[in-house]
Design a protein around this motif. Structure first.
Motif: not given
Lengths: 202, 293
Positions: B85-89
């Motif tokens: 997961f590489v996005f802003y949560e």
């Protein structure tokens, strides 16, 4: 790089609103502007940093068409912008709550202190992680206490005295000197952070 | 055929793992599958291609350009999907899109919404609430919305249900119909590749074992089943890896015709799956190490 700066500001929208409210409360209570400004600026800078550390965001940023130099530089620019914003908020807040014009010297000292702190915080966070900042600050505080209790018992008084001299002096060259010195420190920290980040493994 | 990605004798060492003199060419206009077990260097190779890691030795070039002088130019033309997961949560897909789109000169909002509709993705929900499948769809949507020429994916199908795996392969297939695009993706689910890949690279313990086109592999490789008496020092040379049991042996060869000549009707010759090829190649390498150590 403009997009990276914009991203950091947009993502802090909610935090900014909450901090603005808190700032009003502190100002209404009459807490020292320098102290409030320093704390608020550092909170905003470290918060921006820790947002990027969650869930591999650095992998995303480094896969997008940005260079590592740009990613680091955007943080240094954002830190300056946030500090200016806090200084502006302090100025406006003091005017509204107390009907007084904040002395430019106070704002300058506040900004200088923020930049000195950021010069250490940012490379430290790039090397390790911002979550260790808390541990580092406890260690630093311990070291300071040790220094006060053993080698320089009157360190607190000395600092207070120096700050008083700086705030009451009328020699502009002292301020210019401080700005240049802190500018150099900030620039050096910027270069060190780029070096650290360029070697980073994701 | 124009190479899109080239790795020349690349080495990278970590504590407990080394990628050794790894060379790889990904050709323009093809789907290139990258197979190997867990922890053998697939993600490291992908990170080297994405410049998330710098090689200790060797060269990496993408679109014939080096990262040293053309980093932004190269990344403008790549779409990426990671296993992590590489996005802003806390951001929604719409908010995340607003951040990513500004990085690309060729971002296409219409295309983005087309994929959002196809995959039925929620735009306003925080991405941390997404399931693994939704996350992969969201990553893919972001990766495909700027008309990237090269799509790089690290294990895009792992942890996904079979229905979505098919859907994903369908999207990739339709992407290739436009022509000019190249897909490079790693997987350990080899059945995904049977239907879509043109080329396969097999990596094992940080070493490049082979790169072959799928057609060539079907021509050359064979799974041979027979009785144990048929095996001796000489005949064993024909095989990459052999598994023995009380009923006989099962072995893999990469020169099918020769084996047909040597053994004739005494053995059963079958078409191997990619999984068979991986398994026996790995087994062969392990036996070789055992024999020679």
């Amino acid at each position: 790089m403009f997009n990276l700066i914009r991203k950091d500001i947009v993502m802090q929208k909610k935090t900014l609103a909450i901090l603005a409210l808190a700032l009003c409360v502190y100002l209404a209570l009459g807490v020292s502007s320098i102290w409030v400004g320093l704390i608020f600026s550092i909170v905003m800078i470290t918060n921006t940093f820790s947002l990027d550390e969650k869930s591999n965001v650095h992998m995303l940023l480094n896969s997008l068409p940005y260079t590592r130099k740009q990613i680091v530089s955007s943080k240094y620019v954002v830190a300056v912008l946030f500090t200016l914003l806090v200084a502006l908020a302090l100025f406006v807040g003091n005017l509204v709550f107390h009907g007084e014009i904040t002395l430019w010297k106070h704002l300058l000292i506040m900004m200088i202190l923020v930049f000195i702190a950021a010069s250490f915080i940012l490379p430290f966070s790039y090397q390790y992680k911002s979550q260790y900042l808390f541990v580092a600050s406890i260690v630093a505080f311990g070291a300071y206490m040790l220094l006060v209790n053993t080698l320089i018992p009157n360190l607190n008084d000395l600092i207070r005295e120096k700050v008083y001299i700086i705030l009451t002096t009328t020699t502009p060259s002292l301020y210019v000197g401080m700005v240049v010195l802190v500018g150099c420190l900030y620039g050096f920290s910027w270069i060190v952070s780029i070096r650290i980040y360029e070697k980073k493994v994701f | 055929m124009e190479p899109v990605v080239e790795l020349n004798n690349v080495s990278k060492s970590f504590k407990g793992f080394t990628l050794k003199d790894f060379s790889l060419t990904v050709r323009k206009g093809f789907v290139h599958g990258f197979i190997g077990g867990n922890g053998v260097g697939k993600s490291t190779t992908i990170k080297l291609i994405m410049n998330l890691l710098e090689p200790d030795r060797g060269e990496v070039s993408v679109f014939g350009l080096s990262y040293k002088d053309h980093e932004k130019e190269i990344k403008q033309r790549i779409g990426f999907v990671y296993d992590e997961f590489v996005f802003y949560e806390h951001l929604s897909l719409a908010e995340m899109k607003d951040i990513v789109k500004r990085a690309y000169k060729t971002w296409d909002d219409d295309l983005f919404y087309e994929y959002v509709n196809t995959f039925q993705l929620p735009l306003k929900k925080p991405m941390k609430t997404f399931s693994k499948g939704m996350m992969m769809k969201a990553s893919l949507t972001i990766a495909l919305s700027h008309h990237a020429e090269l799509i790089i994916m690290d294990e895009p199908t792992s942890g996904l249900d079979p229905i979505f795996r098919r859907e994903l392969l369908e999207v990739l297939r339709s992407l290739m119909e436009d022509g000019g695009k190249t897909i490079f993706f790693s997987t350990h689910i080899t059945t995904d590749l049977d239907s879509i890949a043109d080329y396969i690279t097999f990596i094992h313990n940080g070493e490049h074992i082979f790169t072959k086109d799928l057609f060539e592999m079907n021509e050359d490789y064979a799974l041979v089943k027979g009785e144990l008496e048929l095996l001796d020092e000489e005949t064993e040379q024909e095989f990459i890896g052999i598994q023995r049991n009380s009923f006989g042996f099962v072995a893999l060869t990469d020169h099918k015709e020769r084996v047909e000549d040597v053994f004739g009707d005494t053995v059963l010759i079958e078409e191997p799956s990619l999984e068979d090829i991986m398994f026996y190649t790995k087994k062969g390498a392990a036996d070789y190490v055992q024999l020679n150590s």
